[in-house]
Design an enzyme around this catalytic site. Sequence first.
Site, short mmCIF file in Angstrom:
data_model
loop_
_atom_site.label_atom_id
_atom_site.label_comp_id
_atom_site.label_asym_id
_atom_site.label_seq_id
_atom_site.Cartn_x
_atom_site.Cartn_y
_atom_site.Cartn_z
N CYS A 1 -0.30 3.90 3.33
CA CYS A 1 0.05 3.71 4.74
C CYS A 1 1.22 2.75 4.95
O CYS A 1 1.69 2.60 6.08
CB CYS A 1 -1.15 3.22 5.54
SG CYS A 1 -1.69 1.56 5.07
N CYS B 1 0.85 -1.20 0.00
CA CYS B 1 0.00 0.00 0.00
C CYS B 1 0.88 1.24 0.00
O CYS B 1 1.70 1.43 0.91
CB CYS B 1 -0.92 -0.01 1.23
SG CYS B 1 -1.99 1.44 1.33
N LYS C 1 -23.76 -39.73 24.83
CA LYS C 1 -22.71 -39.95 23.82
C LYS C 1 -22.90 -39.05 22.62
O LYS C 1 -21.91 -38.55 22.05
CB LYS C 1 -22.70 -41.42 23.37
CG LYS C 1 -21.62 -41.73 22.35
CD LYS C 1 -21.67 -43.18 21.90
CE LYS C 1 -20.63 -43.43 20.81
NZ LYS C 1 -20.66 -44.84 20.33
N ASP D 1 -27.07 -43.71 16.93
CA ASP D 1 -26.51 -44.15 15.66
C ASP D 1 -27.60 -44.38 14.61
O ASP D 1 -27.45 -43.97 13.45
CB ASP D 1 -25.67 -45.41 15.86
CG ASP D 1 -26.35 -46.43 16.77
OD1 ASP D 1 -27.54 -46.22 17.09
OD2 ASP D 1 -25.72 -47.42 17.13
N CYS E 1 -6.46 -2.35 1.24
CA CYS E 1 -5.50 -2.46 2.33
C CYS E 1 -6.25 -2.72 3.64
O CYS E 1 -7.23 -2.03 3.93
CB CYS E 1 -4.67 -1.18 2.43
SG CYS E 1 -3.57 -1.13 3.87
N ASP F 1 -15.85 -38.21 28.65
CA ASP F 1 -17.10 -37.61 29.10
C ASP F 1 -17.31 -37.78 30.60
O ASP F 1 -18.32 -37.29 31.13
CB ASP F 1 -18.29 -38.22 28.33
CG ASP F 1 -19.32 -37.17 27.98
OD1 ASP F 1 -18.95 -36.00 27.78
OD2 ASP F 1 -20.52 -37.53 27.90
#
Length: 1076
Positions: free
Chosen positions: A63, A60, A534, A775, A83, A392
């Site tokens: 700046c 840039c 789970k 599941d 920028c 867990d």
Amino acid sequence: MAANAGMVAGSRNRNEFVMIRPDGDAPPPAKPGKSVNGQVCQICGDTVGVSATGDVFVACNECAFPVCRPCYEYERKEGNQCCPQCKTRYKRHKGSPRVQGDEEEEDVDDLDNEFNYKHGNGKGPEWQIQRQGEDVDLSSSSRHEQHRIPRLTSGQQISGEIPDASPDRHSIRSGTSSYVDPSVPVPVRIVDPSKDLNSYGINSVDWQERVASWRNKQDKNMMQVANKYPEARGGDMEGTGSNGEDMQMVDDARLPLSRIVPIPSNQLNLYRIVIILRLIILMFFFQYRVTHPVRDAYGLWLVSVICEIWFALSWLLDQFPKWYPINRETYLDRLALRYDREGEPSQLAPIDVFVSTVDPLKEPPLITANTVLSILAVDYPVDKVSCYVSDDGSAMLTFEALSETAEFARKWVPFCKKHNIEPRAPEFYFAQKIDYLKDKIQPSFVKERRAMKREYEEFKVRINALVAKAQKVPEEGWTMADGTAWPGNNPRDHPGMIQVFLGHSGGLDTDGNELPRLVYVSREKRPGFQHHKKAGAMNALIRVSAVLTNGAYLLNVDCDHYFNSSKALREAMCFMMDPALGRKTCYVQFPQRFDGIDLHDRYANRNIVFFDINMKGLDGIQGPVYVGTGCCFNRQALYGYDPVLTEADLEPNIVVKSCCGGRKKKSKSYMDSKNRMMKRTESSAPIFNMEDIEEGIEGYEDERSVLMSQKRLEKRFGQSPIFIASTFMTQGGIPPSTNPASLLKEAIHVISCGYEDKTEWGKEIGWIYGSVTEDILTGFKMHARGWISIYCMPPRPCFKGSAPINLSDRLNQVLRWALGSVEILLSRHCPIWYGYNGRLKLLERLAYINTIVYPITSIPLIAYCVLPAICLLTNKFIIPEISNYAGMFFILLFASIFATGILELRWSGVGIEDWWRNEQFWVIGGTSAHLFAVFQGLLKVLAGIDTNFTVTSKASDEDGDFAELYVFKWTSLLIPPTTVLVINLVGMVAGISYAINSGYQSWGPLFGKLFFSIWVILHLYPFLKGLMGRQNRTPTIVIVWSILLASIFSLLWVKIDPFISPTQKAVALGQCGVNC
């Protein structure tokens, strides 16, 4: 985060975040960053570099914000072209390609870079990023993934943190490749026709040379892919020398990675014919049974007919999903040729492996350690594998055991890979009773094996010492090595915890090689929050893995299921990375195999009939059901996305076509599916930085729509910008704009207890809540969206686990499965009425219906098992006297039942002993666990009375072979089948006594009743042996309860005797008058 840097614990809700370092360890010193005159890129942390003139590169001019050339060019082409600091639009520098919006330039000294992207080492979209000491070349394929990523975070890389901040390497190609993604638009420069074309470089000498070079490359590429279409070649290509071998390798690499091996037609066609004949025979049989009631035993006849009709419906639900069984075969050599060539960077997809555990007292740490060691030693690139262990129960015992496991892995993993041993779980490898020297040719193997066995025995002693120490919990709770209190002392109220043990900067093995990443995770738990057991733990692992490694695929195993084959991940990738199957495959399910089961498999623990018959049948329809372990998932499928289906997949099936005929207009379901596909494509559009939106970045006309899209994503996935960004990385890997320093806090945030509130987690995303058998529900939701699943059954089982061989534990396990099915049956996700607007196939739906209604079969089953005893006690029967014509139906029915079973065994390869054990346990489970599950499920759903979830004990046999088989554990599940046994035994004695007293004419009908009763007792024989135990002694409480119930039942029956009319009773009592 750096491995072994200490545990990270915290709570987003309480604004807590602490790092607990190991005792005596000081924070590692930061590595000095590479810089040129102090200039370090503020986006990627790399060197800013120099310009073509040798000066420091300045992106840039306003700046001078430090940005390197690769990030500058990426921002210009894929970003907002501004920028990051002053928001001034970037101007084109010499050596960079032109992008849309650049001002016209009159000078033509940089036309090569202005019009074209360079390959190889040139700077441009295929730039070289120097990262962690190695060069990575980003191809157009990986850029295509990047431009879809929401740039939600940015920052400088911190040394020692997660290194893979770039897209995963399996989507990265070498710099010499000329691959161009056809989906990425080629930059076009508008040409003014009023100007001379030579001013643009067109038709110049350089331009013509570039065109000629491009044509030569295209001709070379065409030669490489010529073998893909052999029918297009005029003759056989005769290749000699290395060139011919290379062409053959390319040809082999383009072949399918798997194939379907159909069952021989001479076996399958006969099997189908017998099924149809059995269905016809059933129709005639029921026509006879309904039209010929038993007048003097109408109640017995009615109950028996109702039971038989239900059994027939149950058989239909079980039988027709096995109509088209198939086998599959994988080609690991082709997978290696295509994605993992020797001497080249591996292109295999990254995989995150999940291991779940709860209670270390029921799930011994040594078993969990063996599972983790088998994962770390898997035959897969180490930088592509990450192992996440979910604790867990927040047990310090699990944490310390995992720390010991990580240290032992430094010795075990190189030993496994050097000598190519199987299995790679040390407990089971050293316990094998085989010739371990077979096929071993290295002289040092014996010595090294002996030394490794000694190391493992010392490792076991250390684990046993930890277990012994954990038996007595201190009053003040556990403390860590540095004196800090263990954060998980209260398993119901503790912060989230994460510890990386192995991986990048986590130390090397004894051979100096890196190890796969090993991460300990314990999600936050607080009172008042629902944790979903789970399923909730697995969803927490999905999120934390997405933040830290973001593997494209996930594989979950229970803590007792170790990798029996080191090729397991490659077997799954043969399907997931196959171009024809991968985009529509949600998961690859492997069969469950078990160790430590008695020779005769008394309680059908192997479940061979289900895994070798039912699952093969489902694989020929839409795929097998998910069974909770040994399953490799597509991460995008778990995120709730629809599959990428082809036109052929969306066409109505052949049954619909044949029934409805040809139609000119597309069906409504077809159009709905296409609309869903379009919505998914739109949802993959880039999501942009919220700060950029607020500041009004150029190029976006509708900021409100972008904001709404961001809010929809947050409502779906939760308020984690880094996690949302990772969901767009379909090929895996961490988004390049992610700041590694923020990963720790974000990982703790995504496992916080309140993260899932008001999101779609557990409803449409991840593991689905609502049942203890999450599941079944999870797999059903994916199939309802149109995904397919694959059943992978290689010759060597990929996974092996431990099964409860004790009768009580086995029944409790079956009770939990059946209870989950009842919960689904009574929920809105019931397959009977859910998902008809999706792409679930009819036979697949029948299979899911059978999966959830089978516990109800226990009610007619227990009634049918009691009927023989009632017939013997009352001298009645459920069938009237039959003629020869009617007897033919009974003979044909029994013949068709046996023929169906024999033909199933023939095409599946299942032994008759396994089939018989399955039949026996169907009766045992149906008269005990399934019956309890029906009533517990009704109480839970209708009355809100919840039942406790018990983890099946996985303790090993330490008192001898199969010692656990003979241990008796009291449970109320034993009462119903014991009662059925006693009643039938009493009925047999009563029937024989009645025949002796009544004379010869009573023996004929008696044989039919005795056969009926003996058939029930034979099915319950394993249960009877289990009651006897090793000492052939049944517990007193079981005998007392069973005899009491049998006596009460018999006395009531004699007292009521529903098959004798009031007049007959009066005659028997001498109360009959003259009008009788």
